[in-house]
Design a protein around this motif. Structure first.
Motif, PDB file in Angstrom:
ATOM      1  N   MET A   1       4.861   5.041  -9.425  1.00 47.49           N
ATOM      2  CA  MET A   1       4.898   4.290  -8.165  1.00 47.49           C
ATOM      3  C   MET A   1       3.517   3.736  -7.827  1.00 47.49           C
ATOM      4  O   MET A   1       3.395   2.580  -7.418  1.00 47.49           O
ATOM      5  CB  MET A   1       5.409   5.170  -7.025  1.00 47.49           C
ATOM      6  CG  MET A   1       6.894   5.407  -7.067  1.00 47.49           C
ATOM      7  SD  MET A   1       7.537   6.229  -5.588  1.00 47.49           S
ATOM      8  CE  MET A   1       6.766   7.827  -5.708  1.00 47.49           C
ATOM      9  N   ILE A   2       2.486   4.547  -7.989  1.00 46.81           N
ATOM     10  CA  ILE A   2       1.120   4.092  -7.718  1.00 46.81           C
ATOM     11  C   ILE A   2       0.752   2.940  -8.649  1.00 46.81           C
ATOM     12  O   ILE A   2       0.188   1.933  -8.217  1.00 46.81           O
ATOM     13  CB  ILE A   2       0.124   5.260  -7.839  1.00 46.81           C
ATOM     14  CG1 ILE A   2       0.349   6.254  -6.701  1.00 46.81           C
ATOM     15  CG2 ILE A   2      -1.323   4.763  -7.861  1.00 46.81           C
ATOM     16  CD1 ILE A   2      -0.396   7.568  -6.841  1.00 46.81           C
TER      17      ILE A   2
ATOM     18  N   ARG B   1       7.975   0.287   6.281  1.00 47.40           N
ATOM     19  CA  ARG B   1       7.647   1.604   5.727  1.00 47.40           C
ATOM     20  C   ARG B   1       8.889   2.186   5.072  1.00 47.40           C
ATOM     21  O   ARG B   1       9.999   2.033   5.571  1.00 47.40           O
ATOM     22  CB  ARG B   1       7.151   2.547   6.813  1.00 47.40           C
ATOM     23  CG  ARG B   1       5.812   2.132   7.355  1.00 47.40           C
ATOM     24  CD  ARG B   1       5.412   3.042   8.507  1.00 47.40           C
ATOM     25  NE  ARG B   1       4.152   2.621   9.028  1.00 47.40           N
ATOM     26  CZ  ARG B   1       3.024   3.326   8.909  1.00 47.40           C
ATOM     27  NH1 ARG B   1       3.037   4.482   8.304  1.00 47.40           N
ATOM     28  NH2 ARG B   1       1.903   2.873   9.407  1.00 47.40           N
TER      29      ARG B   1
ATOM     30  N   SER C   1       0.846  -1.190   0.000  1.00 47.07           N
ATOM     31  CA  SER C   1       0.000   0.000   0.000  1.00 47.07           C
ATOM     32  C   SER C   1       0.884   1.243   0.000  1.00 47.07           C
ATOM     33  O   SER C   1       2.091   1.168   0.197  1.00 47.07           O
ATOM     34  CB  SER C   1      -0.928   0.012   1.213  1.00 47.07           C
ATOM     35  OG  SER C   1      -0.179   0.068   2.406  1.00 47.07           O
ATOM     36  N   TYR C   2       0.255   2.368  -0.230  1.00 45.72           N
ATOM     37  CA  TYR C   2       0.979   3.628  -0.198  1.00 45.72           C
ATOM     38  C   TYR C   2       0.164   4.657   0.559  1.00 45.72           C
ATOM     39  O   TYR C   2      -1.045   4.574   0.651  1.00 45.72           O
ATOM     40  CB  TYR C   2       1.303   4.137  -1.614  1.00 45.72           C
ATOM     41  CG  TYR C   2       0.099   4.298  -2.514  1.00 45.72           C
ATOM     42  CD1 TYR C   2      -0.660   5.466  -2.487  1.00 45.72           C
ATOM     43  CD2 TYR C   2      -0.278   3.295  -3.395  1.00 45.72           C
ATOM     44  CE1 TYR C   2      -1.763   5.613  -3.311  1.00 45.72           C
ATOM     45  CE2 TYR C   2      -1.375   3.436  -4.220  1.00 45.72           C
ATOM     46  CZ  TYR C   2      -2.110   4.599  -4.172  1.00 45.72           C
ATOM     47  OH  TYR C   2      -3.205   4.750  -4.984  1.00 45.72           O
ATOM     48  N   ASN C   3       0.879   5.597   1.132  1.00 43.35           N
ATOM     49  CA  ASN C   3       0.280   6.718   1.839  1.00 43.35           C
ATOM     50  C   ASN C   3       1.063   7.947   1.391  1.00 43.35           C
ATOM     51  O   ASN C   3       1.998   8.378   2.066  1.00 43.35           O
ATOM     52  CB  ASN C   3       0.352   6.520   3.351  1.00 43.35           C
ATOM     53  CG  ASN C   3      -0.276   7.665   4.109  1.00 43.35           C
ATOM     54  OD1 ASN C   3      -0.997   8.477   3.543  1.00 43.35           O
ATOM     55  ND2 ASN C   3       0.011   7.739   5.394  1.00 43.35           N
ATOM     56  N   ILE C   4       0.710   8.453   0.221  1.00 40.37           N
ATOM     57  CA  ILE C   4       1.437   9.565  -0.377  1.00 40.37           C
ATOM     58  C   ILE C   4       0.671  10.844  -0.095  1.00 40.37           C
ATOM     59  O   ILE C   4      -0.507  10.946  -0.410  1.00 40.37           O
ATOM     60  CB  ILE C   4       1.588   9.360  -1.904  1.00 40.37           C
ATOM     61  CG1 ILE C   4       2.294   8.037  -2.198  1.00 40.37           C
ATOM     62  CG2 ILE C   4       2.321  10.532  -2.523  1.00 40.37           C
ATOM     63  CD1 ILE C   4       2.274   7.652  -3.671  1.00 40.37           C
TER      64      ILE C   4
ATOM     65  N   VAL D   1       2.471  -0.256  -7.491  1.00 39.32           N
ATOM     66  CA  VAL D   1       1.800  -0.843  -6.326  1.00 39.32           C
ATOM     67  C   VAL D   1       0.537  -1.572  -6.764  1.00 39.32           C
ATOM     68  O   VAL D   1       0.288  -2.711  -6.349  1.00 39.32           O
ATOM     69  CB  VAL D   1       1.484   0.237  -5.270  1.00 39.32           C
ATOM     70  CG1 VAL D   1       0.506  -0.277  -4.219  1.00 39.32           C
ATOM     71  CG2 VAL D   1       2.765   0.740  -4.621  1.00 39.32           C
TER      72      VAL D   1
ATOM     73  N   VAL E   1       5.515   9.776  -9.248  1.00 38.11           N
ATOM     74  CA  VAL E   1       4.475   9.400  -8.280  1.00 38.11           C
ATOM     75  C   VAL E   1       3.450   8.488  -8.956  1.00 38.11           C
ATOM     76  O   VAL E   1       3.071   7.445  -8.411  1.00 38.11           O
ATOM     77  CB  VAL E   1       3.791  10.645  -7.677  1.00 38.11           C
ATOM     78  CG1 VAL E   1       2.517  10.266  -6.931  1.00 38.11           C
ATOM     79  CG2 VAL E   1       4.738  11.389  -6.771  1.00 38.11           C
TER      80      VAL E   1
ATOM     81  N   MET F   1      14.684   6.532  -1.855  1.00 36.00           N
ATOM     82  CA  MET F   1      13.937   5.808  -0.821  1.00 36.00           C
ATOM     83  C   MET F   1      14.864   5.394   0.297  1.00 36.00           C
ATOM     84  O   MET F   1      16.016   5.066   0.068  1.00 36.00           O
ATOM     85  CB  MET F   1      13.301   4.553  -1.406  1.00 36.00           C
ATOM     86  CG  MET F   1      12.256   4.792  -2.433  1.00 36.00           C
ATOM     87  SD  MET F   1      11.554   3.211  -2.942  1.00 36.00           S
ATOM     88  CE  MET F   1      10.420   3.765  -4.186  1.00 36.00           C
TER      89      MET F   1
ATOM     90  N   VAL G   1       9.968   8.290   0.913  1.00 31.06           N
ATOM     91  CA  VAL G   1      10.313   8.621  -0.462  1.00 31.06           C
ATOM     92  C   VAL G   1      10.526  10.123  -0.558  1.00 31.06           C
ATOM     93  O   VAL G   1       9.708  10.905  -0.086  1.00 31.06           O
ATOM     94  CB  VAL G   1       9.190   8.181  -1.433  1.00 31.06           C
ATOM     95  CG1 VAL G   1       9.494   8.613  -2.845  1.00 31.06           C
ATOM     96  CG2 VAL G   1       8.985   6.680  -1.349  1.00 31.06           C
TER      97      VAL G   1
END
Length: 103
Positions: free
Chosen positions: A57-58, A83, A7-10, A61, A54, A96, A86
């Motif tokens: 990367m999404i 975690r 998952s990501y939390n950007i 994922v 970005v 990273m 980035v």
């Protein structure tokens, strides 16, 4: 709903030229910040190169999650979360490092 193996939390925008940052900005709002000047120094806050990185990367994922789900990969009960922090500098190059526990 698909399984989330990765998952990501950007979020957040920060200036590469000064100390301005606004960590409340969600990734979905990034296109609104494309080529906008920093309110403190006027430098470009989000370049096309960084926005493209970005988005890649999404996509990576999403593709990883679909692949692992299609292979019926099971997440072990004892698995640990890792975690990664980035950073980008306007060139599209992604740096990273393992994140310290901040949250």
């Amino acid at each position: 709903m698909s399984k989330q193996y990765v998952s990501y939390n950007i979020k957040g925008i920060k200036c590469d030229a000064c100390d301005f940052k606004d960590m409340s900005i969600e990734v979905e709002k990034y296109p609104e910040w494309l080529n906008k000047p920093c309110p403190k120094c006027g430098a470009n806050l989000l370049t096309q190169e960084d926005l493209d990185s970005v988005n890649r990367m999404i996509a990576a994922v999403d593709m990883t999650n679909k692949l692992l789900e299609s292979l019926n990969v099971e997440i072990p009960d004892n698995s640990e979360e890792t975690r990664v922090k980035v950073d980008m500098d306007g060139t599209g190059i992604v740096n990273m490092e393992l994140a310290e526990d901040e949250e």
